[in-house]
Design an enzyme around this catalytic site. Structure first.
Site, short mmCIF file in Angstrom:
data_model
loop_
_atom_site.label_atom_id
_atom_site.label_comp_id
_atom_site.label_asym_id
_atom_site.label_seq_id
_atom_site.Cartn_x
_atom_site.Cartn_y
_atom_site.Cartn_z
N ARG A 166 0.83 -1.21 0.00
CA ARG A 166 0.00 0.00 0.00
C ARG A 166 0.87 1.26 0.00
O ARG A 166 0.61 2.23 0.70
CB ARG A 166 -0.96 0.01 1.20
CG ARG A 166 -1.86 -1.19 1.31
CD ARG A 166 -2.81 -1.30 0.13
NE ARG A 166 -3.58 -2.54 0.23
CZ ARG A 166 -3.21 -3.70 -0.33
NH1 ARG A 166 -2.10 -3.77 -1.03
NH2 ARG A 166 -3.94 -4.77 -0.19
N SER A 220 -10.88 -0.07 3.65
CA SER A 220 -10.05 -0.61 4.72
C SER A 220 -9.20 0.51 5.31
O SER A 220 -8.42 1.15 4.59
CB SER A 220 -9.15 -1.72 4.20
OG SER A 220 -9.92 -2.81 3.76
N GLU A 279 -4.27 3.25 6.49
CA GLU A 279 -4.08 3.23 5.04
C GLU A 279 -4.33 4.59 4.40
O GLU A 279 -3.56 5.01 3.53
CB GLU A 279 -5.01 2.20 4.38
CG GLU A 279 -4.42 0.83 4.22
CD GLU A 279 -5.22 -0.04 3.26
OE1 GLU A 279 -5.67 0.49 2.22
OE2 GLU A 279 -5.38 -1.22 3.55
#
Length: 340
Positions: A167, A240, A336
């Site tokens: 990520r 998420s 994130e």
């Protein structure tokens, strides 16, 4: 060349999927790369804070933005070329990611099906190195074009240039420096299905599909995501919210001794990836609210806007969850989304 739509004091609530209130000193809708040249040539551009905005699905606005927001709306999708081992497809950065995935499948160019229904734009996908259900964007990446927002020069980035991580990418580490204009993906031929992820395998089995097509896998992923994740059009969220933490093997062994049910996944470097959702749920946060922001009742990884939330409310619950997980398991979670 069309002039970019230039708005002052623009409200950004409808441009972020969390639905958080904020205003931009200036908002530019960029539909052609050439529109940026005049902006970059402005005398005070070098001193202007910048925010590059795609679909706003990986963003937490913590207040007003005292600079220029560049809303990327660059269109286009095409088959660039066919090679012996791959189809090379290209899309403008403003294309909707899921629509692009389904378009490639409709054209007979499989390979992105595991990444179906991920919100956001094509241009945002490399920034986050999006991934789901056994596949990361980096595994299908060919190259991209990006505009240097300091000089206006266009540069092509290959796989190594992008510095992809979990990520993560060079673009995420240098916010406001680059505006991605086009992305090229390498779709392998012959195609091989990626069904090693347990949820996908179970969904296909439940549908009685033993030899799935790429469209079958896409449909299965869409069904799984719709069951587990809230639709941002119905309840504000950024998908998420926490990365799955990666820990040393010895630390994982200690955790397993105390918590045998802890899901863990071996990594190529010998470390172990833990399931952040499991840690959050065991810490008692699944379905729990703190003010107007809650931990989604069907997926502990997702924070949702119950109504009227601000960026400060999101920060508050994220900090509380991180502190409780660290106190209980000794594991530090990392968000994130990008906080602006």
């Amino acid at each position: 060349m069309r002039h970019a739509t230039d708005l002052r004091g623009a409200e950004l609530g409808r441009f972020n999927t969390f639905g958080l209130p904020a205003r931009a000193a200036r908002l530019l809708h960029v539909q052609e790369a050439a529109q940026l040249r005049a902006v970059i040539a402005e005398p005070d551009w070098a001193r202007t804070p910048r925010l590059v905005l795609g679909g706003g699905s990986n963003l937490v606005l913590t207040g007003d933005f005292a600079g220029t927001v560049l809303k990327v709306e660059l269109p286009g999708r095409r088959l660039l070329r066919t090679e012996p081992g791959a189809w090379i497809v290209e899309a403008g950065a403003g294309e909707h990611w899921h629509d692009f995935v389904r378009w490639t499948l409709a054209q007979g160019w499989p390979g992105l099906e595991n990444l179906s229904l991920i919100p956001g734009t094509v241009g945002a996908a490399p920034i986050q190195n999006i991934g789901a259900y056994g596949l990361e964007l980096a595994e299908r990446f060919d190259s991209l074009d990006a505009i240097d927002l300091d000089s206006g020069a266009v540069r092509s980035f290959d796989l190594a240039d992008c510095g992809f991580g979990y990520r993560d990418s060079v673009f995420k580490r240098n916010p406001g420096r680059w505006l991605i204009s086009a992305v090229r993906l390498r779709l392998p031929r012959p195609w091989q299905p990626v069904t090693r992820y347990a949820d996908v395998a179970r969904e296909l089995e439940a549908r009685g599909i033993e030899a799935p097509s790429a469209l079958d896998i896409s449909d299965a992923v869409i069904a799984i995501r719709r069951r587990k994740l809230p639709d941002p059009a119905e309840i504000g969220n950024a998908g998420s919210f926490f990365k799955n933490p990666v820990v040393e093997a010895a630390a994982c062994a200690r955790l397993l001794a105390a918590h045998p049910a802890l899901p863990h996944y071996p990594q190529p470097d010998g470390r172990e990836k833990l399931a952040a959702g499991w840690l959050i749920e065991q810490a008692g946060w699944k379905g729990r609210d703190l003010g107007p922001v809650g931990c989604f009742e069907r997926q502990a990884l997702v924070l949702v806007n119950r109504g009227g939330a601000t960026g400060a409310d999101v920060q508050r619950i994220a900090a509380a969850i991180m502190a409780e997980v660290e106190a209980r398991f000794g594991v530090r979670l990392e968000p994130e989304p990008v906080f602006v």
